[in-house]
Motif scaffolding. Structure first.
Motif, PDB file in Angstrom:
ATOM      1  N   UNK A 145      47.919   5.344  73.294  1.00  0.00           N
ATOM      2  CA  UNK A 145      47.516   4.056  72.751  1.00  0.00           C
ATOM      3  C   UNK A 145      46.094   4.193  72.217  1.00  0.00           C
ATOM      4  N   UNK A 146      45.644   3.149  71.559  1.00  0.00           N
ATOM      5  CA  UNK A 146      44.280   3.153  71.032  1.00  0.00           C
ATOM      6  C   UNK A 146      43.754   1.735  70.986  1.00  0.00           C
ATOM      7  N   UNK A 147      42.443   1.632  71.093  1.00  0.00           N
ATOM      8  CA  UNK A 147      41.751   0.359  70.959  1.00  0.00           C
ATOM      9  C   UNK A 147      40.688   0.566  69.897  1.00  0.00           C
ATOM     10  N   UNK A 148      40.987   0.154  68.673  1.00  0.00           N
ATOM     11  CA  UNK A 148      40.061   0.423  67.577  1.00  0.00           C
ATOM     12  C   UNK A 148      38.747  -0.341  67.726  1.00  0.00           C
ATOM     13  N   UNK A 149      38.761  -1.452  68.432  1.00  0.00           N
ATOM     14  CA  UNK A 149      37.519  -2.202  68.664  1.00  0.00           C
ATOM     15  C   UNK A 149      36.582  -1.439  69.589  1.00  0.00           C
ATOM     16  N   UNK A 150      37.160  -0.575  70.437  1.00  0.00           N
ATOM     17  CA  UNK A 150      36.354   0.205  71.380  1.00  0.00           C
ATOM     18  C   UNK A 150      36.200   1.662  70.954  1.00  0.00           C
ATOM     19  N   UNK A 151      36.747   2.013  69.792  1.00  0.00           N
ATOM     20  CA  UNK A 151      36.673   3.407  69.313  1.00  0.00           C
ATOM     21  C   UNK A 151      37.225   4.386  70.347  1.00  0.00           C
ATOM     22  N   UNK A 208      49.177   9.151  67.460  1.00  0.00           N
ATOM     23  CA  UNK A 208      49.251   7.733  67.125  1.00  0.00           C
ATOM     24  C   UNK A 208      48.615   7.516  65.767  1.00  0.00           C
ATOM     25  N   UNK A 209      49.224   6.650  64.974  1.00  0.00           N
ATOM     26  CA  UNK A 209      48.722   6.386  63.628  1.00  0.00           C
ATOM     27  C   UNK A 209      47.442   5.567  63.679  1.00  0.00           C
ATOM     28  N   UNK A 210      46.857   5.373  62.522  1.00  0.00           N
ATOM     29  CA  UNK A 210      45.534   4.744  62.434  1.00  0.00           C
ATOM     30  C   UNK A 210      45.464   3.385  63.120  1.00  0.00           C
ATOM     31  N   UNK A 211      46.450   2.545  62.832  1.00  0.00           N
ATOM     32  CA  UNK A 211      46.431   1.198  63.369  1.00  0.00           C
ATOM     33  C   UNK A 211      47.215   1.123  64.678  1.00  0.00           C
ATOM     34  N   UNK A 212      47.949   2.150  64.971  1.00  0.00           N
ATOM     35  CA  UNK A 212      48.679   2.191  66.231  1.00  0.00           C
ATOM     36  C   UNK A 212      50.137   1.801  66.125  1.00  0.00           C
ATOM     37  N   UNK A 213      50.608   1.592  64.893  1.00  0.00           N
ATOM     38  CA  UNK A 213      51.980   1.164  64.752  1.00  0.00           C
ATOM     39  C   UNK A 213      53.012   2.254  64.939  1.00  0.00           C
ATOM     40  N   UNK A 254      48.121   7.670  78.791  1.00  0.00           N
ATOM     41  CA  UNK A 254      48.578   7.325  80.143  1.00  0.00           C
ATOM     42  C   UNK A 254      49.657   8.320  80.536  1.00  0.00           C
ATOM     43  N   UNK A 255      49.442   9.016  81.636  1.00  0.00           N
ATOM     44  CA  UNK A 255      50.367  10.060  82.078  1.00  0.00           C
ATOM     45  C   UNK A 255      50.938   9.671  83.436  1.00  0.00           C
ATOM     46  N   UNK A 256      52.230   9.439  83.469  1.00  0.00           N
ATOM     47  CA  UNK A 256      52.919   9.064  84.703  1.00  0.00           C
ATOM     48  C   UNK A 256      53.906  10.154  85.109  1.00  0.00           C
ATOM     49  N   UNK A 257      54.325  10.103  86.350  1.00  0.00           N
ATOM     50  CA  UNK A 257      55.301  11.063  86.879  1.00  0.00           C
ATOM     51  C   UNK A 257      54.905  12.491  86.502  1.00  0.00           C
ATOM     52  N   UNK A 258      53.694  12.830  86.803  1.00  0.00           N
ATOM     53  CA  UNK A 258      53.174  14.142  86.426  1.00  0.00           C
ATOM     54  C   UNK A 258      53.884  15.261  87.173  1.00  0.00           C
ATOM     55  N   UNK A 259      54.017  16.378  86.478  1.00  0.00           N
ATOM     56  CA  UNK A 259      54.679  17.549  87.020  1.00  0.00           C
ATOM     57  C   UNK A 259      53.696  18.733  87.017  1.00  0.00           C
ATOM     58  N   UNK A 260      53.927  19.713  87.873  1.00  0.00           N
ATOM     59  CA  UNK A 260      53.033  20.891  87.864  1.00  0.00           C
ATOM     60  C   UNK A 260      52.933  21.546  86.487  1.00  0.00           C
TER      61      UNK A 260
END
Length: 126
Positions: free
Chosen positions: A71-77, A51-56, A82-88
């Motif tokens: 994703x990123x939350x720059x206010x929270x550093x 993900x780029x610096x600002x998240x775009x 998020x990983x869905x439908x995980x596989x072995x």
């Protein structure tokens, strides 16, 4: 330089979900491109998502497109995976990585990143 600490790994059944977090030290988190990589036993470390610096801008490995979201939350550093439908085959140690950037680009190679976390184990049972 930035210090990175991953969390959120664990054991999950196939089809389940996990959310990884990467907490970064410092006050210039928004200057860093962030990436997630993984390494399975006997295999090379591979790019998962970035993900780029600002998240775009984001980028994903073909093997996780449509299932993982970075994703990123720059206010929270903090950066997330998020990983869905995980596989072995998603079983691996997952690493967070950072590189200070002046451009809003996403990096996909391990050699492009300067700072790495210690990794968190993700195990997906069948």
């Amino acid at each position: 330089q930035v210090q990175l600490v991953e969390s959120g790994g664990g054991l999950v059944q196939a089809g389940g979900s996990l959310r990884l977090s990467c907490a970064a030290s410092g006050r210039t988190f928004s200057s860093y491109t962030m990436g997630w990589f993984r390494q399975a036993p006997g295999k090379e470390r591979e790019f998962v998502a970035g993900i780029s610096r600002i998240g775009g801008l984001t980028s994903y490995a073909d093997s996780v497109k449509g299932r993982f979201t970075i994703s990123r939350d720059n206010a929270k550093n903090t950066a997330y995976l998020q990983m869905n439908t995980l596989k072995p085959e998603d079983t691996a140690v997952y690493y967070c990585a950072a590189v200070r950037s002046v451009t809003p680009l996403v990096r996909t190679s391990t050699s492009s990143y300067d700072d790495w976390g210690q990794g968190t184990q993700v195990t997906v049972s069948s």
